[in-house]
Design an enzyme around this catalytic site. Structure first.
Site, PDB file in Angstrom:
ATOM      1  N   ASP A  31      -2.334  17.398  -3.341  1.00 35.40           N
ATOM      2  CA  ASP A  31      -2.744  16.463  -2.275  1.00 35.40           C
ATOM      3  C   ASP A  31      -2.982  17.305  -1.028  1.00 35.40           C
ATOM      4  N   LEU A  33      -2.934  15.985   1.935  1.00 41.08           N
ATOM      5  CA  LEU A  33      -2.198  15.250   2.968  1.00 41.08           C
ATOM      6  C   LEU A  33      -3.116  14.724   4.071  1.00 41.08           C
ATOM      7  N   ASN A  35      -4.315  11.855   4.253  1.00 40.58           N
ATOM      8  CA  ASN A  35      -3.950  10.462   4.554  1.00 40.58           C
ATOM      9  C   ASN A  35      -2.520  10.170   4.112  1.00 40.58           C
ATOM     10  N   SER A 124     -11.782   0.466  -8.673  1.00 36.54           N
ATOM     11  CA  SER A 124     -11.448  -0.668  -7.809  1.00 36.54           C
ATOM     12  C   SER A 124     -12.215  -1.902  -8.239  1.00 36.54           C
ATOM     13  N   TYR A 149     -17.908   3.286   0.343  1.00 35.71           N
ATOM     14  CA  TYR A 149     -16.675   3.525  -0.410  1.00 35.71           C
ATOM     15  C   TYR A 149     -16.780   2.902  -1.799  1.00 35.71           C
ATOM     16  N   LYS A 153     -16.982   4.552  -5.958  1.00 41.25           N
ATOM     17  CA  LYS A 153     -16.230   4.184  -7.170  1.00 41.25           C
ATOM     18  C   LYS A 153     -17.206   3.845  -8.303  1.00 41.25           C
ATOM     19  N   ASN A 198      -6.221  -1.601   7.837  1.00 44.77           N
ATOM     20  CA  ASN A 198      -7.416  -2.340   7.405  1.00 44.77           C
ATOM     21  C   ASN A 198      -7.027  -3.485   6.486  1.00 44.77           C
ATOM     22  N   ASN A 199      -5.940  -3.297   5.774  1.00 43.24           N
ATOM     23  CA  ASN A 199      -5.597  -4.238   4.694  1.00 43.24           C
ATOM     24  C   ASN A 199      -4.586  -5.271   5.179  1.00 43.24           C
ATOM     25  N   ARG A 231      -7.356 -13.341  -3.022  1.00 42.51           N
ATOM     26  CA  ARG A 231      -7.307 -12.043  -3.691  1.00 42.51           C
ATOM     27  C   ARG A 231      -6.224 -12.064  -4.765  1.00 42.51           C
ATOM     28  N   GLY A 292     -18.980  -8.353   4.759  1.00 43.44           N
ATOM     29  CA  GLY A 292     -18.784  -7.631   3.494  1.00 43.44           C
ATOM     30  C   GLY A 292     -17.720  -8.250   2.598  1.00 43.44           C
ATOM     31  N   ASP A 293     -16.886  -9.163   3.151  1.00 44.20           N
ATOM     32  CA  ASP A 293     -15.828  -9.759   2.321  1.00 44.20           C
ATOM     33  C   ASP A 293     -16.394 -10.773   1.333  1.00 44.20           C
TER      34      ASP A 293
HETATM   35  P1  NAD Z   1      -3.850   6.918  -0.160  1.00 48.50           P
HETATM   36  O1  NAD Z   1      -4.804   7.299   0.921  1.00 48.50           O
HETATM   37  O2  NAD Z   1      -2.472   6.546   0.219  1.00 48.50           O
HETATM   38  O3  NAD Z   1      -3.780   8.074  -1.266  1.00 48.50           O
HETATM   39  C1  NAD Z   1      -4.847   8.952  -1.514  1.00 48.50           C
HETATM   40  C2  NAD Z   1      -4.302  10.357  -1.419  1.00 48.50           C
HETATM   41  O4  NAD Z   1      -5.341  11.292  -1.702  1.00 48.50           O
HETATM   42  C3  NAD Z   1      -3.764  10.678  -0.012  1.00 48.50           C
HETATM   43  O5  NAD Z   1      -2.458  11.176  -0.143  1.00 48.50           O
HETATM   44  C4  NAD Z   1      -4.724  11.740   0.510  1.00 48.50           C
HETATM   45  O6  NAD Z   1      -4.072  12.663   1.358  1.00 48.50           O
HETATM   46  C5  NAD Z   1      -5.229  12.364  -0.777  1.00 48.50           C
HETATM   47  N1  NAD Z   1      -6.560  12.976  -0.700  1.00 48.50           N
HETATM   48  C6  NAD Z   1      -7.706  12.413  -0.249  1.00 48.50           C
HETATM   49  N2  NAD Z   1      -8.733  13.269  -0.394  1.00 48.50           N
HETATM   50  C7  NAD Z   1      -8.229  14.394  -0.975  1.00 48.50           C
HETATM   51  C8  NAD Z   1      -8.790  15.619  -1.403  1.00 48.50           C
HETATM   52  N3  NAD Z   1     -10.094  15.893  -1.244  1.00 48.50           N
HETATM   53  N4  NAD Z   1      -7.971  16.544  -1.964  1.00 48.50           N
HETATM   54  C9  NAD Z   1      -6.646  16.298  -2.124  1.00 48.50           C
HETATM   55  N5  NAD Z   1      -6.067  15.147  -1.736  1.00 48.50           N
HETATM   56  C10 NAD Z   1      -6.846  14.216  -1.176  1.00 48.50           C
HETATM   57  O7  NAD Z   1      -4.547   5.727  -0.983  1.00 48.50           O
HETATM   58  P2  NAD Z   1      -3.962   4.799  -2.138  1.00 48.50           P
HETATM   59  O8  NAD Z   1      -3.952   3.414  -1.625  1.00 48.50           O
HETATM   60  O9  NAD Z   1      -2.752   5.389  -2.722  1.00 48.50           O
HETATM   61  O10 NAD Z   1      -5.180   4.881  -3.159  1.00 48.50           O
HETATM   62  C11 NAD Z   1      -5.200   5.802  -4.239  1.00 48.50           C
HETATM   63  C12 NAD Z   1      -6.516   5.656  -4.959  1.00 48.50           C
HETATM   64  O11 NAD Z   1      -6.672   4.307  -5.388  1.00 48.50           O
HETATM   65  C13 NAD Z   1      -7.748   5.965  -4.105  1.00 48.50           C
HETATM   66  O12 NAD Z   1      -8.699   6.631  -4.910  1.00 48.50           O
HETATM   67  C14 NAD Z   1      -8.250   4.594  -3.716  1.00 48.50           C
HETATM   68  O13 NAD Z   1      -9.640   4.589  -3.446  1.00 48.50           O
HETATM   69  C15 NAD Z   1      -7.923   3.783  -4.969  1.00 48.50           C
HETATM   70  N6  NAD Z   1      -7.794   2.350  -4.710  1.00 48.50           N
HETATM   71  C16 NAD Z   1      -6.927   1.907  -3.747  1.00 48.50           C
HETATM   72  C17 NAD Z   1      -6.845   0.538  -3.486  1.00 48.50           C
HETATM   73  C18 NAD Z   1      -5.918   0.026  -2.398  1.00 48.50           C
HETATM   74  O14 NAD Z   1      -6.104  -1.123  -1.953  1.00 48.50           O
HETATM   75  N7  NAD Z   1      -4.911   0.784  -1.944  1.00 48.50           N
HETATM   76  C19 NAD Z   1      -7.621  -0.378  -4.205  1.00 48.50           C
HETATM   77  C20 NAD Z   1      -8.481   0.108  -5.191  1.00 48.50           C
HETATM   78  C21 NAD Z   1      -8.557   1.484  -5.437  1.00 48.50           C
HETATM   79  N1  UFG Z   2      -7.665 -10.077   5.876  1.00 48.38           N
HETATM   80  C1  UFG Z   2      -7.398 -10.784   7.027  1.00 48.38           C
HETATM   81  N2  UFG Z   2      -6.920 -10.097   8.103  1.00 48.38           N
HETATM   82  C2  UFG Z   2      -6.692  -8.754   8.080  1.00 48.38           C
HETATM   83  C3  UFG Z   2      -6.964  -8.047   6.903  1.00 48.38           C
HETATM   84  C4  UFG Z   2      -7.457  -8.743   5.809  1.00 48.38           C
HETATM   85  O1  UFG Z   2      -7.598 -12.002   7.078  1.00 48.38           O
HETATM   86  O2  UFG Z   2      -6.270  -8.195   9.103  1.00 48.38           O
HETATM   87  C5  UFG Z   2      -8.145 -10.817   4.693  1.00 48.38           C
HETATM   88  C6  UFG Z   2      -9.491 -10.369   4.180  1.00 48.38           C
HETATM   89  O3  UFG Z   2     -10.533 -11.047   4.853  1.00 48.38           O
HETATM   90  C7  UFG Z   2      -9.394 -10.717   2.699  1.00 48.38           C
HETATM   91  C8  UFG Z   2      -7.910 -10.490   2.383  1.00 48.38           C
HETATM   92  O4  UFG Z   2      -7.239 -10.547   3.639  1.00 48.38           O
HETATM   93  O5  UFG Z   2      -9.676 -12.079   2.495  1.00 48.38           O
HETATM   94  C9  UFG Z   2      -7.626  -9.130   1.739  1.00 48.38           C
HETATM   95  O6  UFG Z   2      -8.182  -8.103   2.551  1.00 48.38           O
HETATM   96  P1  UFG Z   2      -7.828  -6.562   2.321  1.00 48.38           P
HETATM   97  O7  UFG Z   2      -8.561  -5.776   3.368  1.00 48.38           O
HETATM   98  O8  UFG Z   2      -6.357  -6.383   2.246  1.00 48.38           O
HETATM   99  O9  UFG Z   2      -8.388  -6.278   0.862  1.00 48.38           O
HETATM  100  P2  UFG Z   2      -9.875  -6.371   0.293  1.00 48.38           P
HETATM  101  O10 UFG Z   2      -9.829  -7.283  -0.874  1.00 48.38           O
HETATM  102  O11 UFG Z   2     -10.863  -6.648   1.337  1.00 48.38           O
HETATM  103  O12 UFG Z   2     -10.124  -4.871  -0.142  1.00 48.38           O
HETATM  104  C10 UFG Z   2      -9.172  -4.173  -0.954  1.00 48.38           C
HETATM  105  C11 UFG Z   2      -9.215  -2.690  -0.655  1.00 48.38           C
HETATM  106  C12 UFG Z   2     -10.510  -2.092  -1.085  1.00 48.38           C
HETATM  107  C13 UFG Z   2     -10.767  -2.429  -2.517  1.00 48.38           C
HETATM  108  C14 UFG Z   2     -10.687  -3.910  -2.715  1.00 48.38           C
HETATM  109  C15 UFG Z   2     -10.809  -4.271  -4.174  1.00 48.38           C
HETATM  110  O13 UFG Z   2      -9.088  -2.471   0.748  1.00 48.38           O
HETATM  111  O14 UFG Z   2     -10.411  -0.697  -0.994  1.00 48.38           O
HETATM  112  O15 UFG Z   2      -9.431  -4.406  -2.275  1.00 48.38           O
HETATM  113  O16 UFG Z   2      -9.879  -3.548  -4.895  1.00 48.38           O
HETATM  114  F1  UFG Z   2     -11.986  -1.985  -2.849  1.00 48.38           F
END
Ligand code: NAD
Ligand code: UFG
Length: 335
Positions: A31, A33, A35, A124, A149, A153, A198-199, A231, A292-293
């Site tokens: 990693d 690091l 993020n 995703s 993004y 994927k 963001n989430n 969701r 985008g939602d």
């Molecule tokens: P996260 O950011 O906590 O973890 C990703 C890790 O990858 C981080 O520790 C970051 O430092 C590391 N990283 C990024 N680019 C790198 C690189 N070039 N080399 C080495 N390390 C690198 O995110 P997460 O929520 O744990 O997500 C993990 C994976 O799951 C990601 O690929 C993300 O796109 C995917 N995913 C996440 C969600 C979600 O809602 N969290 C949903 C669908 C898919």
């Molecule tokens: N929402 C709010 N307020 C906020 C944040 C989110 O109302 O401050 C709402 C959104 O509009 C949505 C729901 O909460 O209806 C979930 O939103 P998230 O941003 O938590 O999740 P998303 O479904 O939009 O997106 C997530 C990840 C993306 C991934 C996707 C599908 O962020 O990376 O799920 O796996 F691609």
């Protein structure tokens, strides 16, 4: 097995490292690091009693990655590393395409050099774009994705499918995550977003702990139970166990599998479940829809049950309680 876990210091990666250790595997973490914090891995060691080997390096650094494969006799790879902020990907698409695609190219090349055949990739639900929910793995993907993004994927999935069909000895699984929430029940590790979350769940917990004044609910005029977006929320420990199952049941060829609960929950239902589980208040205000939602996203889960012998076992209430334990015990995350 020796499992290379790219992105293993991150949110989902750190929880998966614990489940791998508990299942008797030896995770090796790479990693950069960008993020995350190495503190997550120190806490993994505190929870499991095992300190996983950790290399702070970029997956795109071929020579450094080869050195890790040479040292650890890697048997299989789980590839979490990548950038994941939807909004940022619209502002910096090149950064997203470069990081997410290049890291996967480099990884695949080094796997070929070292004759490693098994890969589990973090995809995703976003690949389903504008398809109507519930999403089955047989639904078309790639249409109506609203951000770079999500397209990274989709592109990576298509590439992995091509690569698997070119070499019948490869076993590649793309796991399509729905919405991960929750934290390890110890309260020691959890989601640690940089800046404004963001989430939804990290936003809720930061309001509850007093870091932010109120939650903005993005839209209350969707065609859903209460007008707010729906969701499929999945406890991160269920998700982590899905990865262990994907390694156990991995077969040659290419397979995409949804990891979700199969149930939809609205924004306001999640807010109320959280308030109930935590005893904390989450003031909120209705905002316009977020561009985008989609209105509704949830998974069909039959393939995960058939192929992986896996399904979720934790509830939304479990996830709310665990998210709160993490946030209230670590108001500043790993700092
Ligand atoms: P996260 O950011 O906590 O973890 C990703 C890790 O990858 C981080 O520790 C970051 O430092 C590391 N990283 C990024 N680019 C790198 C690189 N070039 N080399 C080495 N390390 C690198 O995110 P997460 O929520 O744990 O997500 C993990 C994976 O799951 C990601 O690929 C993300 O796109 C995917 N995913 C996440 C969600 C979600 O809602 N969290 C949903 C669908 C898919
Ligand atoms: N929402 C709010 N307020 C906020 C944040 C989110 O109302 O401050 C709402 C959104 O509009 C949505 C729901 O909460 O209806 C979930 O939103 P998230 O941003 O938590 O999740 P998303 O479904 O939009 O997106 C997530 C990840 C993306 C991934 C996707 C599908 O962020 O990376 O799920 O796996 F691609």
């Amino acid at each position: 097995m020796n499992i290379l876990v790219t992105g293993g210091a991150g949110y989902i990666g750190s929880h998966t490292v614990i489940k791998l250790i508990e299942a008797g595997h030896t995770p090796v973490v790479v990693d950069n690091l960008c993020n995350s914090s190495a503190e997550s891995l120190r806490r993994v060691a505190q929870i499991t009693g095992v300190t996983p080997p950790f290399y702070q390096q970029d997956v795109r650094d071929t020579a450094a990655l080869e050195a890790v494969f040479a040292k650890h006799a890697i048997d299989a790879v789980i590839h979490f590393a990548g950038l994941k902020a939807v909004g940022e990907s619209t502002e910096k698409p090149l950064l997203y395409y470069q990081t997410n695609l290049d890291s996967t190219f480099t990884l695949l090349e080094v796997m070929r050099t070292f004759n490693v055949k098994t890969l589990v990739f973090s995809s995703s639900a976003t690949v389903y774009g504008s398809e109507p929910a519930p999403y089955s793995e047989d639904s078309p993907i790639g249409r109506g994705i609203t951000n770079p993004y999500g397209r990274t994927k989709y592109f990576i999935e298509e590439m992995l499918r091509d690569i698997a069909s070119s070499d019948g000895s490869l076993a590649i699984t793309s796991l399509r995550y729905f919405n991960p929430i929750g934290a390890h029940p110890s309260g020691l590790i959890g989601e640690n977003p940089n800046g404004v979350p963001n989430n939804l769940m990290p936003y809720i917990t930061q309001v509850a702990v007093g870091k932010r004044a109120e939650l903005g609910v993005f839209g209350d005029d969707y065609d859903t139970v209460d007008g707010t977006g729906v969701r499929d929320y999945i406890h991160v420990d269920d998700l982590a166990e899905g990865h262990v199952a994907a390694l156990t049941h991995s077969q040659t060829g290419y397979c995409a599998i949804n990891l979700g609960s199969g149930e939809g929950t609205s924004v306001l239902q999640l807010v109320h479940a959280f308030e109930e589980a935590s005893g904390a208040k989450v003031p909120y205000k209705i905002h316009p829809r977020r561009p985008g939602d989609v209105a509704v996203s949830y998974a069909k889960i039959a393939r995960a049950a058939d192929v992986l012998q896996w399904r979720t076992t934790r509830t939304i209430e479990d996830a709310c309680r665990d998210s709160w334990r993490w946030q209230s015990g670590n108001p500043e995350g790993y700092k």
